[in-house]
Design a protein around this motif. Structure first.
Motif, PDB file in Angstrom:
ATOM      1  N   LEU A 154     115.330 136.646  97.225  1.00 17.25           N
ATOM      2  CA  LEU A 154     115.773 136.571  98.750  1.00 17.25           C
ATOM      3  C   LEU A 154     116.634 135.413  98.833  1.00 17.25           C
ATOM      4  CD1 LEU A 154     112.374 137.427 100.614  1.00 17.25           C
ATOM      5  CD2 LEU A 154     114.443 139.108 100.180  1.00 17.25           C
ATOM      6  N   PHE A 155     117.644 135.865  99.844  1.00 17.81           N
ATOM      7  CA  PHE A 155     118.725 134.580 100.051  1.00 17.81           C
ATOM      8  C   PHE A 155     119.421 134.515  98.718  1.00 17.81           C
ATOM      9  CE2 PHE A 155     115.528 134.072 103.221  1.00 17.81           C
ATOM     10  CZ  PHE A 155     116.172 134.156 104.219  1.00 17.81           C
ATOM     11  N   ALA A 156     119.854 135.549  97.965  1.00 16.69           N
ATOM     12  CA  ALA A 156     120.050 135.231  96.701  1.00 16.69           C
ATOM     13  C   ALA A 156     121.472 134.548  96.312  1.00 16.69           C
ATOM     14  CB  ALA A 156     120.510 136.724  96.028  1.00 16.69           C
ATOM     15  N   TYR A 157     122.352 134.142  97.216  1.00 20.16           N
ATOM     16  CA  TYR A 157     123.931 133.635  97.177  1.00 20.16           C
ATOM     17  C   TYR A 157     124.389 134.176  95.915  1.00 20.16           C
ATOM     18  CZ  TYR A 157     126.590 129.335  96.762  1.00 20.16           C
ATOM     19  OH  TYR A 157     127.606 128.281  96.826  1.00 20.16           O
ATOM     20  N   THR A 158     124.621 133.115  95.050  1.00 21.35           N
ATOM     21  CA  THR A 158     125.311 133.840  93.967  1.00 21.35           C
ATOM     22  C   THR A 158     124.516 134.294  92.605  1.00 21.35           C
ATOM     23  OG1 THR A 158     125.670 131.797  92.932  1.00 21.35           O
ATOM     24  CG2 THR A 158     127.530 132.580  94.274  1.00 21.35           C
ATOM     25  N   CYS A 159     123.096 134.771  92.942  1.00 28.35           N
ATOM     26  CA  CYS A 159     122.344 135.278  92.001  1.00 28.35           C
ATOM     27  C   CYS A 159     122.027 134.537  90.915  1.00 28.35           C
ATOM     28  CB  CYS A 159     122.834 136.655  91.438  1.00 28.35           C
ATOM     29  SG  CYS A 159     123.347 137.531  93.011  1.00 28.35           S
ATOM     30  N   GLY A 160     121.880 133.208  91.164  1.00 28.65           N
ATOM     31  CA  GLY A 160     121.459 132.143  89.801  1.00 28.65           C
ATOM     32  C   GLY A 160     119.968 132.410  89.362  1.00 28.65           C
ATOM     33  N   PHE A 161     119.009 132.841  90.135  1.00 27.62           N
ATOM     34  CA  PHE A 161     117.743 133.156  89.821  1.00 27.62           C
ATOM     35  C   PHE A 161     117.807 134.411  89.237  1.00 27.62           C
ATOM     36  CE2 PHE A 161     115.935 130.010  93.166  1.00 27.62           C
ATOM     37  CZ  PHE A 161     115.225 129.435  92.398  1.00 27.62           C
ATOM     38  N   SER A 162     118.545 135.432  89.629  1.00 27.78           N
ATOM     39  CA  SER A 162     118.704 136.743  89.174  1.00 27.78           C
ATOM     40  C   SER A 162     119.067 136.679  87.612  1.00 27.78           C
ATOM     41  CB  SER A 162     119.588 137.501  90.112  1.00 27.78           C
ATOM     42  OG  SER A 162     119.696 138.844  89.382  1.00 27.78           O
ATOM     43  N   VAL A 163     120.148 136.092  87.493  1.00 27.38           N
ATOM     44  CA  VAL A 163     120.653 135.643  86.110  1.00 27.38           C
ATOM     45  C   VAL A 163     119.529 135.072  85.101  1.00 27.38           C
ATOM     46  CG1 VAL A 163     122.173 134.432  84.605  1.00 27.38           C
ATOM     47  CG2 VAL A 163     123.050 135.346  86.583  1.00 27.38           C
ATOM     48  N   ALA A 164     118.749 134.234  85.575  1.00 29.17           N
ATOM     49  CA  ALA A 164     117.775 133.304  84.976  1.00 29.17           C
ATOM     50  C   ALA A 164     116.496 134.686  84.668  1.00 29.17           C
ATOM     51  CB  ALA A 164     117.091 132.251  85.565  1.00 29.17           C
ATOM     52  N   ALA A 165     116.475 135.238  85.720  1.00 32.05           N
ATOM     53  CA  ALA A 165     115.252 136.306  85.383  1.00 32.05           C
ATOM     54  C   ALA A 165     115.585 137.500  84.322  1.00 32.05           C
ATOM     55  CB  ALA A 165     115.014 136.974  86.801  1.00 32.05           C
ATOM     56  N   MET A 166     116.972 137.861  84.498  1.00 33.70           N
ATOM     57  CA  MET A 166     117.234 138.951  83.496  1.00 33.70           C
ATOM     58  C   MET A 166     117.235 138.387  82.055  1.00 33.70           C
ATOM     59  SD  MET A 166     117.710 141.811  85.125  1.00 33.70           S
ATOM     60  CE  MET A 166     118.092 142.597  83.692  1.00 33.70           C
ATOM     61  N   GLU A 167     117.807 137.265  81.853  1.00 34.10           N
ATOM     62  CA  GLU A 167     117.662 136.379  80.620  1.00 34.10           C
ATOM     63  C   GLU A 167     116.334 136.240  80.071  1.00 34.10           C
ATOM     64  OE1 GLU A 167     120.505 134.630  78.392  1.00 34.10           O
ATOM     65  OE2 GLU A 167     121.167 136.413  79.325  1.00 34.10           O
ATOM     66  N   GLY A 168     115.444 136.161  81.048  1.00 39.80           N
ATOM     67  CA  GLY A 168     114.083 136.170  80.583  1.00 39.80           C
ATOM     68  C   GLY A 168     113.372 137.357  80.445  1.00 39.80           C
ATOM     69  N   GLY A 169     113.878 138.514  80.562  1.00 39.06           N
ATOM     70  CA  GLY A 169     113.357 139.735  80.281  1.00 39.06           C
ATOM     71  C   GLY A 169     112.854 140.491  81.476  1.00 39.06           C
ATOM     72  N   ALA A 170     113.173 140.358  82.732  1.00 39.33           N
ATOM     73  CA  ALA A 170     112.910 140.974  83.847  1.00 39.33           C
ATOM     74  C   ALA A 170     113.217 142.530  83.663  1.00 39.33           C
ATOM     75  CB  ALA A 170     113.332 140.280  85.198  1.00 39.33           C
ATOM     76  N   THR A 171     112.465 143.259  84.199  1.00 35.67           N
ATOM     77  CA  THR A 171     113.066 144.976  84.260  1.00 35.67           C
ATOM     78  C   THR A 171     113.689 145.164  85.149  1.00 35.67           C
ATOM     79  OG1 THR A 171     111.014 145.395  85.452  1.00 35.67           O
ATOM     80  CG2 THR A 171     110.584 145.452  82.948  1.00 35.67           C
ATOM     81  N   GLN A 172     113.739 144.447  86.387  1.00 35.15           N
ATOM     82  CA  GLN A 172     114.667 144.925  87.618  1.00 35.15           C
ATOM     83  C   GLN A 172     114.622 143.569  88.262  1.00 35.15           C
ATOM     84  OE1 GLN A 172     116.108 147.842  88.029  1.00 35.15           O
ATOM     85  NE2 GLN A 172     117.139 147.124  90.032  1.00 35.15           N
ATOM     86  N   VAL A 173     115.860 143.205  88.953  1.00 38.46           N
ATOM     87  CA  VAL A 173     116.140 142.315  89.937  1.00 38.46           C
ATOM     88  C   VAL A 173     116.625 142.867  91.123  1.00 38.46           C
ATOM     89  CG1 VAL A 173     116.887 140.085  90.667  1.00 38.46           C
ATOM     90  CG2 VAL A 173     116.263 140.316  88.222  1.00 38.46           C
ATOM     91  N   VAL A 174     116.163 142.527  92.325  1.00 32.79           N
ATOM     92  CA  VAL A 174     116.789 143.068  93.720  1.00 32.79           C
ATOM     93  C   VAL A 174     117.079 141.748  94.198  1.00 32.79           C
ATOM     94  CG1 VAL A 174     116.320 144.217  95.837  1.00 32.79           C
ATOM     95  CG2 VAL A 174     115.245 144.848  93.813  1.00 32.79           C
ATOM     96  N   ASN A 175     118.583 141.364  94.577  1.00 35.19           N
ATOM     97  CA  ASN A 175     119.217 140.670  95.086  1.00 35.19           C
ATOM     98  C   ASN A 175     119.600 140.806  96.548  1.00 35.19           C
ATOM     99  OD1 ASN A 175     119.747 138.460  92.930  1.00 35.19           O
ATOM    100  ND2 ASN A 175     120.563 140.367  91.972  1.00 35.19           N
ATOM    101  N   VAL A 176     119.132 140.001  97.459  1.00 37.62           N
ATOM    102  CA  VAL A 176     119.413 140.469  98.984  1.00 37.62           C
ATOM    103  C   VAL A 176     120.012 139.031  99.490  1.00 37.62           C
ATOM    104  CG1 VAL A 176     118.490 141.181 101.177  1.00 37.62           C
ATOM    105  CG2 VAL A 176     117.159 141.672  99.128  1.00 37.62           C
ATOM    106  N   ASP A 177     121.390 139.198 100.257  1.00 41.90           N
ATOM    107  CA  ASP A 177     121.919 138.333 100.963  1.00 41.90           C
ATOM    108  C   ASP A 177     122.808 138.964 101.858  1.00 41.90           C
ATOM    109  OD1 ASP A 177     122.577 134.960 100.144  1.00 41.90           O
ATOM    110  OD2 ASP A 177     123.877 136.016 101.543  1.00 41.90           O
ATOM    111  N   MET A 178     123.086 138.495 103.073  1.00 45.45           N
ATOM    112  CA  MET A 178     124.057 139.060 103.783  1.00 45.45           C
ATOM    113  C   MET A 178     125.242 138.584 103.575  1.00 45.45           C
ATOM    114  SD  MET A 178     123.050 136.966 107.526  1.00 45.45           S
ATOM    115  CE  MET A 178     124.109 138.070 108.408  1.00 45.45           C
ATOM    116  N   ALA A 179     125.574 137.560 102.679  1.00 44.86           N
ATOM    117  CA  ALA A 179     126.926 137.487 102.417  1.00 44.86           C
ATOM    118  C   ALA A 179     127.286 138.316 101.209  1.00 44.86           C
ATOM    119  CB  ALA A 179     127.187 135.985 102.122  1.00 44.86           C
ATOM    120  N   ARG A 180     128.094 139.295 101.397  1.00 44.58           N
ATOM    121  CA  ARG A 180     128.428 140.179 100.345  1.00 44.58           C
ATOM    122  C   ARG A 180     129.482 139.616  99.431  1.00 44.58           C
ATOM    123  NH1 ARG A 180     127.340 145.515 101.277  1.00 44.58           N
ATOM    124  NH2 ARG A 180     126.236 146.050 103.304  1.00 44.58           N
TER     125      ARG A 180
END
Length: 313
Positions: A154-180
Motif C-alpha cells: 500500500l502506498f507503493a510509490y515506485t514499488c521498491g518493496f515490490s521489487v524486494a518481495a519478488m526478488e525474495g520469491g513472492a508469488t504475487q505482489v499487488v501495488n496500490v498507489d493513486m499516482a499512476r
C-alpha cells in the motif's frame, strides 16, 4: 546553518565515501541532528555521483564554501579511486528544487544497485529521486521473508518493496498507489530486475475508495503500509492511518504479517502499536526493525519507524 560548520560535513563525507560499497548510499545525514549547524544538509552517493541536498535557504557565502569543499573532494585521490563522475547540489528550499552541477555531467536516469536489486532513479525532476534510502533495511527484511507469499504493497510509490518481495520469491505482489506515474516507474524497476510482470499487479487507485478491489486480489500473507506523513487531499497521518489498520483483518490470511511504517517526527512507535491494538487487536507487535546506521538520529523516535506485526493464533 553556517559555513564554519562545513568542515565536519566534508570530513564525514570523505570518511563514508571511503567505506561506501558499490551501491547507492547516504553518506551524510544532517537531519538526524548529530551535527549541530548542519541539520538541513544531506549527501548521497548515487552511481559515482555525489548529490548534496540543502533543505533550508542559506546565504551565498555558505554555498560558495560548500562548492569549494566539494571541488577539493573532486581533486582528491579518493575521488579518482572511486571513479567519481559528478557532483551536484539540489536546492530543496526553492520552487522546483533545482539542481546545480558543481563538477562533471549529471546522469539524471541512473540504474542503481541496493542489496542485489536494481532501481531506476529520476534525478532532478522532483524533490525525491525515486528510492527512499532510509528504508533499505525494511526492503532487505521483505526480501528475506517474502518467499511463497502473496504481498500487498500500500502506498507503493515506485514499488521498491515490490521489487524486494519478488526478488525474495513472492508469488504475487499487488501495488496500490493513486499516482499512476509512480507505478509506471515501478514497472521499470521490475523490468530492470527481469521480473515476470504477470505476477505483479499495479492498481492506480485511491486506497480509501478501493477496498473491495484490493480485497479481491487477496488474501495476503504480508501487508506493507508505507504512507506519506501528509498528502494534500488524500492522506493525513493522524486521521487516516487507523482507517487502514481496521481493514487489515479482512485483507489477510489467518497467519500473516504486517510491516507498518511511519516517517513523521511528531509521532512515536506507540502511535502504531496503540493504533493496532485498537483497530486490529488480532495483530500483535513483534519488533521495530532497525534503520540503516547512516541514518542515525539523536532521537530515534523522531526518525523512520518500521514496525512488524504478526497475527496471533
Amino acid at each position: 546553518m553556517h559555513k564554519d560548520n562545513l568542515l565536519e560535513f566534508f570530513e564525514e563525507v570523505t570518511s563514508q565515501l571511503t567505506l561506501a560499497p558499490n551501491e547507492v548510499r547516504r553518506l551524510f545525514h544532517g537531519r538526524g541532528k548529530r551535527w549541530p549547524g548542519l541539520e538541513q544538509l544531506t549527501c548521497d552517493w548515487v552511481n559515482n555521483q555525489l548529490l548534496v541536498n540543502v533543505f533550508k535557504e542559506v546565504d551565498e557565502s555558505f554555498i560558495n564554501a560548500l562548492t569549494d569543499g566539494l571541488e577539493q573532494i573532486v581533486n582528491s585521490e579518493l575521488w579518482q579511486a572511486k571513479a567519481g563522475q559528478c557532483v551536484a547540489i539540489q536546492h530543496r528550499y526553492l520552487d522546483g528544487a533545482p539542481m546545480s552541477v558543481v563538477w562533471g555531467e549529471l546522469d539524471t536516469r541512473p540504474v542503481v544497485m541496493e542489496s542485489g536489486c536494481k532501481y531506476q532513479l529520476d534525478i532532478g525532476r522532483n524533490q525525491n529521486f525515486g528510492l527512499f534510502l532510509d528504508m533499505r533495511l525494511g526492503r532487505d527484511w521483505v526480501k528475506a521473508n517474502a518467499e511463497g507469499k502473496r504481498v500487498l504493497n500500500l502506498f507503493a510509490y515506485t514499488c521498491g518493496f515490490s521489487v524486494a518481495a519478488m526478488e525474495g520469491g513472492a508469488t504475487q505482489v499487488v501495488n496500490v498507489d493513486m499516482a499512476r506515474s509512480s507505478l509506471n516507474k515501478g514497472r521499470e524497476n521490475h523490468r530492470a530486475n527481469g521480473h515476470d510482470l504477470s505476477n505483479v499487479t499495479f492498481l492506480g487507485y485511491d486506497i480509501f475508495k478501493s477496498w473491495g478491489k484490493i480485497k479481491k486480489c487477496g488474501p495476503y500473507e504480508l501487508v506493507i503500509i508505507d504512507p506519506p506523513s501528509f498528502q494534500k487531499g488524500s492522506f493525513a497521518l493522524t486521521k487516516d492511518y487507523k482507517k487502514i489498520l481496521r481493514r487489515l483483518p479482512e485483507l489477510m490470511t489467518e497467519s500473516g504479517e504486517v510491516i507498518a511504517c511511519v516517517n513523521s517526527p511528531v509521532v512515536t512507535p506507540d502511535f502504531l502499536i496503540d493504533g493496532m491494538k485498537e483497530e486490529a487487536p488480532g495483530l500483535q507487535f513483534v519488533e521495530r526493525l532497525d534503520n540503516p546506521p547512516e541514518f542515525a538520529d539523536i532521537d530515534p523516535d523522531a526518525s523512520l519507524k518500521v514496525l512488524l506485526f504478526r497475527t496471533t493464533n
